[in-house]
Design a protein around this motif. Structure first.
Motif, PDB file in Angstrom:
ATOM      1  N   MET A  52      55.919 -21.377-119.003  1.00 21.88           N
ATOM      2  CA  MET A  52      55.166 -21.819-117.820  1.00 21.88           C
ATOM      3  C   MET A  52      54.376 -20.872-117.341  1.00 21.88           C
ATOM      4  O   MET A  52      54.999 -19.544-116.878  1.00 21.88           O
ATOM      5  CB  MET A  52      56.231 -22.498-116.929  1.00 21.88           C
ATOM      6  CG  MET A  52      55.599 -23.356-115.985  1.00 21.88           C
ATOM      7  SD  MET A  52      55.656 -22.283-114.395  1.00 21.88           S
ATOM      8  CE  MET A  52      57.488 -22.290-113.900  1.00 21.88           C
ATOM      9  N   ILE A  53      53.261 -21.273-116.701  1.00 24.72           N
ATOM     10  CA  ILE A  53      52.489 -20.362-115.781  1.00 24.72           C
ATOM     11  C   ILE A  53      52.149 -20.972-114.664  1.00 24.72           C
ATOM     12  O   ILE A  53      51.855 -22.065-114.611  1.00 24.72           O
ATOM     13  CB  ILE A  53      51.224 -19.903-116.660  1.00 24.72           C
ATOM     14  CG1 ILE A  53      51.405 -19.121-117.717  1.00 24.72           C
ATOM     15  CG2 ILE A  53      50.300 -18.908-115.659  1.00 24.72           C
ATOM     16  CD1 ILE A  53      50.252 -18.993-118.514  1.00 24.72           C
ATOM     17  N   LYS A  54      52.582 -20.478-113.342  1.00 19.53           N
ATOM     18  CA  LYS A  54      52.512 -21.000-112.179  1.00 19.53           C
ATOM     19  C   LYS A  54      51.489 -20.355-111.271  1.00 19.53           C
ATOM     20  O   LYS A  54      51.963 -18.977-110.991  1.00 19.53           O
ATOM     21  CB  LYS A  54      53.458 -21.757-111.461  1.00 19.53           C
ATOM     22  CG  LYS A  54      53.390 -22.566-110.229  1.00 19.53           C
ATOM     23  CD  LYS A  54      54.729 -23.102-109.826  1.00 19.53           C
ATOM     24  CE  LYS A  54      54.371 -24.156-108.599  1.00 19.53           C
ATOM     25  NZ  LYS A  54      55.973 -24.799-108.276  1.00 19.53           N
ATOM     26  N   LEU A  55      50.376 -20.831-110.745  1.00 22.35           N
ATOM     27  CA  LEU A  55      49.727 -19.977-109.874  1.00 22.35           C
ATOM     28  C   LEU A  55      49.690 -20.597-108.478  1.00 22.35           C
ATOM     29  O   LEU A  55      49.389 -21.690-108.401  1.00 22.35           O
ATOM     30  CB  LEU A  55      47.977 -19.781-110.317  1.00 22.35           C
ATOM     31  CG  LEU A  55      47.982 -19.408-111.777  1.00 22.35           C
ATOM     32  CD1 LEU A  55      46.543 -19.009-112.011  1.00 22.35           C
ATOM     33  CD2 LEU A  55      48.821 -17.965-111.983  1.00 22.35           C
ATOM     34  N   GLU A  56      50.065 -19.825-107.427  1.00 21.74           N
ATOM     35  CA  GLU A  56      50.178 -20.518-106.030  1.00 21.74           C
ATOM     36  C   GLU A  56      49.139 -19.704-105.103  1.00 21.74           C
ATOM     37  O   GLU A  56      49.497 -18.714-104.901  1.00 21.74           O
ATOM     38  CB  GLU A  56      51.503 -20.582-105.492  1.00 21.74           C
ATOM     39  CG  GLU A  56      52.451 -21.330-106.494  1.00 21.74           C
ATOM     40  CD  GLU A  56      53.973 -21.524-106.012  1.00 21.74           C
ATOM     41  OE1 GLU A  56      54.288 -20.490-104.939  1.00 21.74           O
ATOM     42  OE2 GLU A  56      54.841 -22.106-106.422  1.00 21.74           O
ATOM     43  N   LYS A  57      48.098 -20.410-104.527  1.00 18.66           N
ATOM     44  CA  LYS A  57      47.138 -19.903-103.505  1.00 18.66           C
ATOM     45  C   LYS A  57      46.821 -18.493-104.036  1.00 18.66           C
ATOM     46  O   LYS A  57      46.793 -17.517-103.244  1.00 18.66           O
ATOM     47  CB  LYS A  57      48.039 -19.837-102.241  1.00 18.66           C
ATOM     48  CG  LYS A  57      48.039 -21.025-101.753  1.00 18.66           C
ATOM     49  CD  LYS A  57      48.703 -21.135-100.125  1.00 18.66           C
ATOM     50  CE  LYS A  57      49.025 -22.503 -99.795  1.00 18.66           C
ATOM     51  NZ  LYS A  57      49.509 -22.548 -98.329  1.00 18.66           N
TER      52      LYS A  57
END
Length: 379
Positions: free
Chosen positions: A1-6
């Protein structure tokens, strides 16, 4: 999983700060391929390179396989992420086997295990290990080198793979072959992949999700069919092209759209029975099948009005068939090539499964996203 936050990146330049990525929020689920698209300078490559630390972020969060990358040593991070570039980057003085094993060797893998892995990966991209393991890069074609570049990134079995225009320098024929092989391989290994491309057709073919960037902003993040069916704004609509409805042909399979009631006759049936079946179903054509159910021929209603006798006496050869697993682009192309408005649908063994019509395809393309299996046209 790849998650980008702001996630943001600001470059300091002599003329002042330049925002390359502005508050990017997106999640690529485990086993998905996400293609990053957009015009030059839009922020897609910057975003990709921030994921493995090749470009340091200015602010925001990056999570890879559930871990905040801020908590990881950058070398450790990069070794845990496969990375493929357009220029391939194979070491010319090393054999293909040693090129593939670079990261496993750095990680201290057992040599026998690493070399075994190299052979397995070559087989996955249709390169015979007995032929290619001991060769050097210069002895391979460009397409073969690109395949090695892809599998080298998979050698240490990383959970995440980043790809920066990996097929852009390959000629169209080899590119299509490599794309197909990659998708087949992805069906087996299910890696989480972020993939920069400049080709909307490649993105539609390869992606589970597409992220379209403009001037550092993420304009739309959605499944390919959603983007084609419902572009978020005029920029997205223009970017995907005026033929975006036709592009959707490659996203739907024949099996999803075909009319599957499978009314049929056999050679020994009477033409009266064939007429009645067509009349009851509202069809103009009916397929004749062989003893085991394979599509053999057809009858057209207008040709047997008032006729008597058996089906075999009035049958016509099928101009063509289409496989239920083919996409609608193949079905439409086959219809145009044979100047017909319907096709019998068969499986890999030629067994009759239903039929598809131009009307059914038009309805599927015109239907709202998520409702493409509605009322289908009759032949």
């Amino acid at each position: 999983m790849i998650k980008l936050e702001k996630l943001s990146k600001v470059f300091d330049t002599p003329s002042g700060p330049v925002i390359a990525a502005d508050q990017i929020n997106m999640t690529v689920e485990q086993g998905e391929i996400c293609v990053l698209l957009g015009p030059s300078g839009c922020g897609k490559t910057t975003t990709l390179k921030m994921i493995n630390g090749l470009i340091p972020k200015t602010s925001g969060k990056i999570l890879v396989a559930g871990k905040d990358t801020d908590s990881l040593n950058v070398v450790e991070l990069r070794r845990s992420i496969g990375y493929v570039i357009q220029q391939i980057g194979l070491f010319p003085n090393m054999t293909i086997e040693d090129n593939i094993c670079v990261v496993p060797d750095l990680l201290g893998w057992d040599k026998k295990k690493a070399r075994g892995r190299a052979g397995e990966l070559l087989e996955m991209v249709n390169l015979d290990p007995a032929i290619f393991l001991k060769r050097y890069p210069k002895e391979l074609s460009g397409g073969q080198q690109q395949r090695v570049g892809v599998i080298r990134a998979l050698a240490a079995d990383p959970p995440v793979l980043l790809m920066d225009e990996p097929f852009g320098a390959i000629d169209p024929i080899n590119r299509a072959v490599i794309q197909d092989e990659f998708l087949k391989m992805q069906g087996e290994i299910r890696k989480t992949i972020a993939f920069v491309s400049h080709d909307i057709d490649e993105a539609i073919k390869m992606a589970d999700k597409i992220a379209i960037f403009r001037d550092g902003h993420l304009e739309q993040f959605a499944a390919p069919d959603d983007i084609l069916a419902r572009p978020a704004n005029d920029f997205i609509s223009s970017f995907v092209g005026k033929d975006r409805t036709l592009k959707r042909l490659s996203l739907l399979s024949v099996g999803e759209v075909m009319y599957g009631d499978q009314i049929r006759v056999v050679a020994e049936d009477s033409v009266e029975k064939a007429r009645q079946l067509m009349s009851d179903a509202g069809h103009k054509n009916i397929v004749m099948v062989g003893p085991r159910g394979r599509a053999r021929a057809f009858l057209h209603y207008n040709d047997i009005v008032g006729a008597v006798g058996r089906v075999e006496e009035h049958r016509q050869a099928l101009p063509a068939t289409v496989n239920v697993q083919d996409d609608l682009r193949t079905a439409v192309s086959t219809m145009f090539r044979h100047d017909v408005t319907w096709l019998a649908c068969v499986d890999d063994d030629g067994y009759f499964k239903g039929h598809i019509t131009q009307k059914a395809i038009s309805h599927a393309l015109g239907a709202t996203y998520g409702d493409s299996k509605g009322e289908k046209g009759r032949s």
